[in-house]
Write an enzyme that holds these catalytic residues in place. Structure first.
Site: not given
Ligand code: DC
Length: 643
Positions: A49, A92, A315, A343, A386-387, A411
């Protein structure tokens, strides 16, 4: 597809220096670019990112130099990007796309902004509506309300109060606020509807202030950027560690004993996600905190479920969803509608993958409810998010699991899994490899019994595959056919007993015919691939002893102890002969020896996972040893390594 197989974890402890915050990194980069003067940005997050933002700034003619490590020098352009026409690809990266849209819409150039397919599904209409009220000229190149966008020079309307919705993404308000000084006028933004993710607005305001623009505010409703505001470099800016990234390690400490300490964020942080620590404390975790560090450890009585409004930590709340797998009771995470436009649709993705592990999940438009269960191993899809990958690594406390496409963590946290491995201890594995009839099965079984570990007879899986193929009329050299059978092999190991499709197999896999069949199907790469995860799923607490040909080289390359168990071909042929005779089966010693030599040859000459002694394996030649002696030697070695 790439994957990463995680063993079941035993404990977690240690200290992790966090990578820089994504939210702060991309805001600081943009404001440094818009500011007057040069800014040295220290401890910037190195990730996809931030790379998208750095690339975009370079394409816009901003002076960007890498000073080494995570430090960068940005030569500000005082609100006027040197390049007036450009097409930017922003992947993204929402934290690059939204603020750049706002800044470039007001910067007086002709720009096209694009991203990956998912970026084109993430709404941006509310931001564009706000920008249009200011006089921006924005055209949708695809669907109305979504990227890609074409931006042309704006005709600034002075003195307007821009209305923007606050209930879809706080990044719209962030983008507008950061871009307002470019209008050169006093400008006001009014938030319509409930503002979500408020802590992210605090980050925006704090960083704008650092660059000399003080926003006047009336609660969360009205924000005014005074006339004459312009960004000025503060000289050097240090980026805090990422508070969302901290959540995974704090959760590790809370589930896996701890203490796990994260450095780079703490009590003095400007990031809202540090409040994750409070949520974890509500689940019972013991939390310690200093100005720029936090630590978590597990409570003696175990974690408990929570019912929480997570609007302030959207998040980090994802981390609570997988932590809930280890908490007593049903956890409900509310007010998380924004997950649906991230995402991926994170509520749907989280629910689908938690269910694969066996958890009970209920999902609604803006909530998720998780009830833990005994977990079963599964391959977890990560949806280019990613999360998702990082959250599900926590589930490894309950079961070995496979994470598909693990590199999506790049990311925000490219070396996440290395740090994860360093902070956790996996269930131990003793890998015993060797040629046919070297006695490794007997030795491995007894070592497992002595230690109270599970035992994996990997050869049996190849034998079962050969048997199942034969029963299904599939030839042993039909790679795709046999692999398909291996992939869905319905086996159950319980003690000494093996069941195939529900029926006890007994000696049907121990015949010389099945030895040959196993050796034949074992040369097929697709068959080996199909059996890989099934074998790794045995890597559970309290530990495992696995025997085969590639335990130490392929299946468990990080085994705690690797043993290469061998004996002369003659001694092995004799042992097999005795075994068969004892079972009342007929046998011929010269034939057995010839078969064995041939099988050795095939097992060690094949191109995939050939039988060989690993450099870090201990060699044990049992030609002149009794079984007890061999078992005792392996147990002695196991005491030397810390299991
Ligand atoms: O250990 P065993 O004799 O039961 O193994 C049967 C066959 O399976 C043998 O020819 C080699 C193959 N095998 C393998 O390729 N990899 C393993 N990990 C275990 C067995």
């Amino acid at each position: 597809m790439e994957f990463l197989d995680l063993p079941q974890l035993v404990s977690a402890a240690g200290t992790v220096r966090l990578p820089g915050s994504k939210s702060i990194s991309n805001r600081v980069l943009l404001l440094a670019a818009l500011a007057e003067g040069e800014t040295e940005v220290r401890d910037l997050l190195a990730s996809d990112d931030t790379e998208r933002m750095l690339d975009a700034l370079k394409a816009l003619g901003v002076g960007v130099s890498h000073l080494g490590g995570e430090n960068w020098l940005i030569k500000g352009c005082a609100g006027r990007f040197p390049v007036k026409q450009a097409e930017l690809f922003l992947g993204n990266a929402g934290t690059a796309f939204r603020p750049l849209t706002a800044a470039l819409a007001l910067a007086g150039g002709d720009y096209i902004l694009k991203g990956v397919a998912r970026m084109h599904e993430r709404p941006i209409g509310d931001l564009v509506d706000g920008l249009r009220q200011l006089g921006a000229d924005v055209t949708y190149l695809g669907n109305d309300g979504y990227p890609p966008l074409h931006l042309k020079p704006a005709t600034i309307a002075p003195g307007v109060a821009v209305k923007v919705r606050g209930d879809v993404s706080s990044q719209f308000l962030t983008g507008l606020l950061m871009a307002l000084p470019l209008t050169g006028e006093a400008a006001t933004v009014e938030v319509v509807g409930e503002l979500i993710s408020k802590p992210y607005i605090e980050i925006t305001l704090a960083i704008m202030a650092r660059f000399g623009v003080i926003v006047e505010r009336d609660g969360w409703q009205r924000f005014t950027v005074p006339a004459g505001s312009c960004y000025v470099s503060p000289g050097t800016v240090y980026v805090e560690g990422d508070a969302s990234s901290a959540s995974y390690f704090l959760a590790l400490g809370a589930i896996g004993g701890g203490p796990v300490r994260v450095e780079g964020v703490g009590r003095d942080s400007i990031q809202g996600d540090v409040k994750f620590a409070e949520a974890l404390a509500k689940m019972g975790a013991e939390i310690d905190m200093g100005p720029n560090w936090m630590a978590a450890r597990a409570p003696k009585s175990g974690l408990v479920a929570v019912d929480l409004d997570c609007n302030h930590i959207p998040d980090a709340a994802m981390t609570l969803a997988t932590t809930a797998l280890f908490a007593k009771g049903t956890t409900t995470l509310r007010n998380i509608a924004s997950w649906r436009v991230k995402e991926t649709d994170r509520i749907a993705a989280m629910a689908t993958e938690l269910r694969k592990l066996g958890a009970l999940v209920e999902e609604g438009e803006d909530f998720i409810r998780v009830t833990p269960a005994a977990l079963n191993s599964a391959a977890i899809d990560t949806y280019d998010d990613h999360r998702m990958a990082m959250c599900f690594s926590l589930a490894a406390f309950g079961t070995p699991l496979r994470i598909n496409d693990p590199k999506c963590v790049a990311k925000t946290f490219p070396d996440y899994f290395e740090r994860f491995a360093a902070a956790t201890k996996a269930a131990p594995v003793i890998a015993i490899d060797g040629p046919s009839a070297s006695g490794k099965g007997t030795v491995a079984g007894r070592v497992a019994a002595a230690l109270g570990y599970a035992y994996l007879d990997s050869g049996a899986l190849y034998r079962l595959t050969a048997l199942a193929a034969q029963r299904a009329g599939v030839a042993w050299d039909d790679e795709a056919g046999v692999a398909a059978i291996a992939a869905v092999l319905d086996v159950e190991f319980s003690g000494e007993e093996i069941r195939l499709g529900g029926a006890v197999v007994g000696d049907a896999i121990r015949t010389e015919e099945m030895s040959a069949g196993a050796s034949k199907v074992a040369v097929l790469p697709a068959v080996r691939d199909a059996l890989l995860f099934r074998q790794r799923a045995f890597n559970q607490r309290p530990g495992l002893v696995g025997d085969g040909r590639d335990m130490g080289s392929v299946v468990f390359p990080h085994a705690t102890l690797k043993v290469f168990l061998t004996a002369s071909a003659e001694a092995r042929a004799e042992r097999r002969y005795k075994q068969l005779i004892d079972k009342g089966l007929s046998a011929n010693l010269p034939d057995l020896l010839a078969d064995l030599v041939q099988r050795d040859e095939r097992d060690s000459q094949r191109s995939v996972a050939p039988l060989r002694q690993e450099a870090d394996a201990k060699r044990l030649d049992t030609t002149h040893l009794t079984i007890e002696q061999a078992v005792n030697q392996v147990l002695a070695w196991s005491r030397e390594v810390s299991l």
